[in-house]
Structures are given as C-alpha cells and as structure tokens.
Design an enzyme around this catalytic site. Structure first.
Site, short mmCIF file in Angstrom:
data_model
loop_
_atom_site.label_atom_id
_atom_site.label_comp_id
_atom_site.label_asym_id
_atom_site.label_seq_id
_atom_site.Cartn_x
_atom_site.Cartn_y
_atom_site.Cartn_z
N GLU A 164 -34.42 -26.22 -23.36
CA GLU A 164 -33.32 -26.01 -24.30
C GLU A 164 -31.99 -26.54 -23.80
OE1 GLU A 164 -34.06 -25.05 -27.29
OE2 GLU A 164 -36.12 -24.80 -26.64
N GLU A 173 -22.82 -26.17 -26.74
CA GLU A 173 -23.11 -27.23 -27.70
C GLU A 173 -22.06 -28.32 -27.65
OE1 GLU A 173 -24.03 -26.21 -31.77
OE2 GLU A 173 -24.68 -24.21 -31.16
N ASN A 211 -26.31 -12.32 -33.14
CA ASN A 211 -26.94 -12.28 -31.82
C ASN A 211 -25.95 -11.83 -30.76
OD1 ASN A 211 -29.62 -12.91 -32.27
ND2 ASN A 211 -29.27 -15.12 -32.21
#
Length: 311
Positions: A164, A173, A211
C-alpha cells in the site's frame, strides 16, 4: 469501515487498490499514493507521554514465573498475576500490563535488522521503534499461537504495508485533488479538521473522517480533530494500520488477525482488504504480487509461508 487504498504511483507504475466498506461489501475509490510527509500545521502538536520506566528482564518462554514476577515484552513491562510458563505477555490473561518501558531488548518476531533488510529504501518516518511502540495497542498481534504463526502474521501485515505504501516510501497521498473526497459530512460529527484533512496517511493509507473517528476512539487519540498525528508520529501511523488489521473485516468475513491465527491463510487477508476487487478473479495480477511479496518476507523471517496463499 471505509478504508481508501489509493492508486499508488511510483516510478511511473500504478497499482490499483480499493475502499473497504463498513459491511462485508466493497466499493472502489481512487486515490494517489503518498509522498514524503509535508510539514504539518504549527497548531498541531505531537502526542506527549510520561517518561517510561526501565525495562525488566525480557520474557522467556522457557522460564517459570511466580505471582508478581516482572518481565518486559514488546517494549512494555508485565507482572504475573499467578504462576505461569510459556504464556505470552499481552496474549494471556495471566499477565498484567505495567506500561511502556525503556532500555530493554526488543523481542518482536521481526528484528530491527530484518526490518531494515525488508525496507532498505523506506521513508525515514517509518522507524522500527515506531512499530515497536505501536504494538501495545494490540498486544495479541504477532503474539498469538506458535512461533511460525506469529512470524506469518507479522509477515502478512508487513506485506500489505509494503504494497500500500510502496515499500514504506510514502507517508501520505500525493494527489491533493482527491483530499476533499475523504470527508463524509453525513456523519453527525462531520469533519472538524476541515474537508481536506482526512486523506490517506501511514502504512495502509488510512483515510476518511469516520475511520479517523472510530480508530481514534479505540486508540485513545483525538484523530478526528487532529488527523495530522498520523503523519507526524510513527507510532500513531503504525497504530492506525494495526487498528484496521485487528478489528476490521472490510469486505471479508473475518479480521486479518483472525485469518492468520485461525488458519484461514494469507489469501483471506487479501479478501479482508480488497474483496472481489482482487479476489475471485477480480485482479489476479495484484493477488500474485501480494503473494510473491509475502513469500519474500516470510523467507527473510525464516519461516514457511503456510497454505491458502491466494484468494
């Protein structure tokens, strides 16, 4: 819970990943992989903690301990409640957690030398000590079952972290144009840190406001108001990944921890991360790449990969 796993871009290669739903279904979402961590807002401060106590002698599976016996394990001190032998601290109720300690010897199934060998080009943010410090959050992780089972679980977890974050090269990101997408204002708590604050961070590109809220509550951290902690504190970054691994089914039927300690195998951890987007013919190339990485990591750790590698 949703967990966006973005389009990781490195050396002009693109890896397709997915979002995990709060139920056993999955939906796709696009995000880019993370670049080196940028400076965070000046108003954001790191987690502070009291200085830990000195570590007791490291726990040994062959030693018998009477009530009150104190050992260190995974960077924490533990006290025996009654006589015990060959029962791992953190994985057995006989041990009482006495808190973090300092100056001890790491007895995690992955040594620092092995970690360095697995991730020679990682971002300096991803420290071995950060991972060790994070283990207290889920003490049964890589600490349950036989030595082979413990090594396989650690290998499986590090495989997906490798996949990942592209070898732990990325902390957040890269595609800032997608940041605003990770805020679900339908949640009653909204996005108090701002609509663009919940982008993917850490070893599994942890993202979305819900989350951050749920994991923060579980970990005792205010990640909803201060999501930048995940890119500032290596231990917090690893803790968010361990939270997902140990508590979330994603589109699968069990947590990745349960899959590895219960014998379902590495393939089931892929299902818990990406479901039909990779498994059952969804993306056989991606599955094969994960399996190859897992086999490489288990070889470094000196254990066999076991069965049921694919999904």
């Amino acid at each position: 819970m949703y967990r966006i796993k973005g389009l990781l871009t490195v050396l002009s290669a693109v890896v397709a990943t997915a979002a995990l739903l709060p139920t056993a279904s999955a939906a796709s979402a696009a995000s880019a992989a993370s670049a080196a961590s940028a400076p965070s807002p000046a108003s954001v401060s790191a987690v502070s903690a009291a200085a830990p106590a000195p570590c007791a002698p490291v726990w040994s599976s062959s030693t018998a301990y009477s009530a009150g016996g104190t050992v260190s394990h995974h960077g924490r001190n533990w006290a025996a409640k009654w006589w015990t032998q060959n029962e791992n601290p953190g994985a057995a109720t006989v041990w009482a957690d006495r808190g973090a300690c300092t100056g001890g010897v790491s007895d995690f199934v992955v040594s620092e030398a092995q970690f360095d060998a697995l991730f020679p080009d990682r971002n300096p943010f991803y420290t071995y000590q950060g991972l060790i410090d994070a283990l207290h959050a889920y003490p049964r992780f890589a600490n349950t079952g036989t030595p082979a089972t413990r090594a396989r679980e650690a290998a499986a977890f590090l495989t997906h972290a490798d996949f990942e974050s592209v070898g732990l090269r990325y902390v957040k990101e890269i595609n800032e144009a997608n940041y605003w997408r990770k805020c679900d204002y339908s949640r009653p708590y909204g996005c108090p840190a701002g609509q663009t604050a919940y982008y993917g961070r850490g070893p599994i590109m942890f993202s979305w406001n819900f989350n951050y809220k749920t994991a923060g509550d579980a970990l005792g951290l205010d990640l909803l108001d201060n999501p930048w902690l995940v890119e500032q504190d290596p231990s917090v970054a690893w803790q968010t990944a361990l939270w997902y691994w140990n508590t979330q089914n994603g589109p699968g039927t069990m947590t990745s921890h349960d899959a590895m300690v219960g014998g379902a195998g590495f393939g089931e951890t892929i299902r818990s991360l990406n479901g039909a987007l990779e498994c059952d013919g969804g993306n056989p190339g991606s599955v094969a790449a994960r399996v190859a990485t897992y086999e490489r990591i288990t070889a470094v750790l000196g254990t066999a990969p076991g069965s049921r590698l694919s999904c």
